[in-house]
Design an enzyme around this catalytic site. Structure first.
Site, short mmCIF file in Angstrom:
data_model
loop_
_atom_site.label_atom_id
_atom_site.label_comp_id
_atom_site.label_asym_id
_atom_site.label_seq_id
_atom_site.Cartn_x
_atom_site.Cartn_y
_atom_site.Cartn_z
N THR A 174 0.88 -1.17 0.00
CA THR A 174 0.00 0.00 0.00
C THR A 174 0.91 1.21 0.00
O THR A 174 2.11 1.07 0.30
CB THR A 174 -0.89 0.01 1.27
OG1 THR A 174 -1.92 -0.97 1.12
CG2 THR A 174 -1.56 1.33 1.53
N ARG A 202 -13.60 -7.48 -2.88
CA ARG A 202 -13.02 -7.35 -1.54
C ARG A 202 -12.51 -5.91 -1.33
O ARG A 202 -11.86 -5.34 -2.18
CB ARG A 202 -11.87 -8.33 -1.38
CG ARG A 202 -11.16 -8.26 -0.02
CD ARG A 202 -9.91 -7.41 -0.08
NE ARG A 202 -9.11 -7.48 1.14
CZ ARG A 202 -8.05 -6.72 1.38
NH1 ARG A 202 -7.66 -5.83 0.50
NH2 ARG A 202 -7.39 -6.83 2.51
N VAL A 203 -12.83 -5.35 -0.19
CA VAL A 203 -12.34 -4.02 0.17
C VAL A 203 -11.48 -4.16 1.42
O VAL A 203 -11.88 -4.83 2.37
CB VAL A 203 -13.50 -3.04 0.42
CG1 VAL A 203 -12.98 -1.68 0.87
CG2 VAL A 203 -14.35 -2.89 -0.84
N GLY A 204 -10.30 -3.56 1.39
CA GLY A 204 -9.40 -3.64 2.54
C GLY A 204 -9.61 -2.50 3.52
O GLY A 204 -10.65 -1.81 3.50
N ASP A 205 -8.63 -2.28 4.36
CA ASP A 205 -8.74 -1.26 5.40
C ASP A 205 -8.44 0.15 4.90
O ASP A 205 -8.87 1.13 5.51
CB ASP A 205 -7.76 -1.58 6.53
CG ASP A 205 -6.32 -1.62 6.04
OD1 ASP A 205 -6.06 -2.27 5.00
OD2 ASP A 205 -5.45 -0.97 6.65
N THR A 225 -0.79 0.05 6.74
CA THR A 225 -0.50 -0.92 5.68
C THR A 225 -0.32 -2.29 6.31
O THR A 225 0.27 -2.41 7.39
CB THR A 225 0.76 -0.54 4.89
OG1 THR A 225 1.12 -1.64 4.05
CG2 THR A 225 1.94 -0.20 5.79
N GLY A 226 -0.85 -3.30 5.64
CA GLY A 226 -0.73 -4.65 6.19
C GLY A 226 -1.96 -5.46 5.83
O GLY A 226 -2.71 -5.08 4.92
N GLY A 228 -5.25 -6.20 5.65
CA GLY A 228 -6.36 -5.28 5.88
C GLY A 228 -7.48 -5.78 6.75
O GLY A 228 -8.06 -5.02 7.53
N1 ASP Z 1 -3.85 -2.92 3.80
C1 ASP Z 1 -3.94 -3.25 2.41
C2 ASP Z 1 -5.16 -4.05 2.16
O1 ASP Z 1 -5.48 -4.90 2.95
C3 ASP Z 1 -2.75 -3.99 1.92
C4 ASP Z 1 -1.44 -3.52 2.47
O2 ASP Z 1 -1.34 -2.47 3.05
O3 ASP Z 1 -0.44 -4.21 2.34
O4 ASP Z 1 -5.80 -3.86 1.15
#
Ligand code: ASP
Length: 313
Positions: A174, A202-205, A225-226, A228
């Site tokens: 991200t 799919r929707v992330g954070d 980031t991570g 989600g």
């Molecule tokens: N947080 C993002 C998501 O889950 C991916 C990421 O930050 O690595 O879409």
């Protein structure tokens, strides 16, 4: 004192596969984005304009999973999410599941500035962006061979029902920026292609306010980031702001505690945070996080693994 921090995703290329040339490329990309944001703050611009400029630079850079270089869904398509939030009044805008806008962060900003809504998705979001002058590009612009191969490898792994041994960098990524401007106003922006092989829809954070993106002058600005799903379920960004508000913790203490807590529960990732005094925190619970910071002295400091951010180039 103004300051800006950025990330290019938690979960970095494994040290074994990192080369000096690849490493230098990441530092250069981070530096370009830091300088883009710093230029705005140095001329007295707002934190919102600074985080937008920094994220646009990262979206243009195919090394990072946002805009050009975004990862693929399991259907071999791109679906991008982005958000912005203004700490002055908690104004926010976000988009999810979009493909078309050259800079997804500008789509999010358009939602904040030109609609009465916070989050628009899919075709409706695209129609709104077209009507509001957001620049579009063709789908080929977002393609990178590396992300395509990462999807093929992941699909083959699923077919073989083999164990998931990918590095965090192959799974997700991200980009994001947080800033405190000379007036003490905070802002955050986050943009992502999401996770490799995610289900369409799919929707992330990242576009979820309070999970992956947050800004409130009274506490902090955050871009996460991570993985989600963990960040959504733990309302990570808002949790950090709440610790500051109700426990009186500083931004670094609150951010580190929440990121460690998340890691203990299996949620890999990290975040960048800044408070209204310009204090910056860059915690993460995985091998590394592409990250950087810059202050009024204009020195761009960047880091990838556990080392302290330093000047590169
Ligand atoms: N947080 C993002 C998501 O889950 C991916 C990421 O930050 O690595 O879409």
């Amino acid at each position: 004192m103004y300051s800006l921090a950025i990330h290019g995703g938690a979960g970095t290329i494994r040290r074994e596969t990192m080369t000096p040339a690849i490493e230098a490329g990441f530092h250069a990309g981070l530096r370009t984005a830091l300088l883009a944001g710093h230029a705005v703050l140095a001329r007295g611009g707002s934190a919102m304009d600074a985080v937008t400029a920094a994220v646009m630079a990262l979206e243009d850079d195919p090394q990072f999973n946002a805009g050009r270089g975004a990862v693929y869904t399991s259907a071999g398509t791109h679906e991008m999410d982005a958000a912005v939030m203004d700490g002055r009044d908690r104004a926010a805008g976000a988009v999810a599941g979009i493909l078309g806008p050259l800079h997804p962060v500008l789509a999010a900003r358009a939602v904040m500035e030109h609609s009465e809504h916070v989050l628009l998705i899919g075709p409706g979001a695209l129609a709104f962006c077209r009507a509001n002058g957001v620049e579009f590009t063709n789908a080929a612009h977002f393609h990178t061979e590396r992300r395509w191969q990462a999807l093929q490898a992941e699909l083959a792994r699923r077919t073989a029902a083999a164990a998931d041994t990918r590095s965090d960098a192959d799974r997700h990524g991200t980009v994001g920026a947080v800033a405190c401007d000379a007036a003490g106003n905070l802002a955050a922006a986050t943009s992502t292609g999401g996770m490799t092989g995610k289900l369409p829809g799919r929707v992330g954070d990242s576009p979820v306010i309070g999970a992956g993106t947050w800004a409130d002058n009274a506490t902090c600005a955050i871009s996460a980031t991570g993985h989600g799903e963990f960040f959504i379920r733990h309302a990570v960004a808002h949790e950090i702001a709440s610790r500051m508000r109700f426990l009186g913790e500083g931004v670094a203490e609150a951010a580190e505690k929440v990121v460690a807590e998340l890691g203990a529960l299996g949620g890999s990732g990290g975040l960048i945070a800044v408070d209204a005094a310009g204090n910056v925190a860059l915690p993460f619970n995985c091998d590394g996080m592409y990250r950087g910071r810059i202050g009024a002295d204009g020195r761009a400091l960047t880091a990838i693994y556990r080392e302290a951010p330093a000047a590169h180039g």
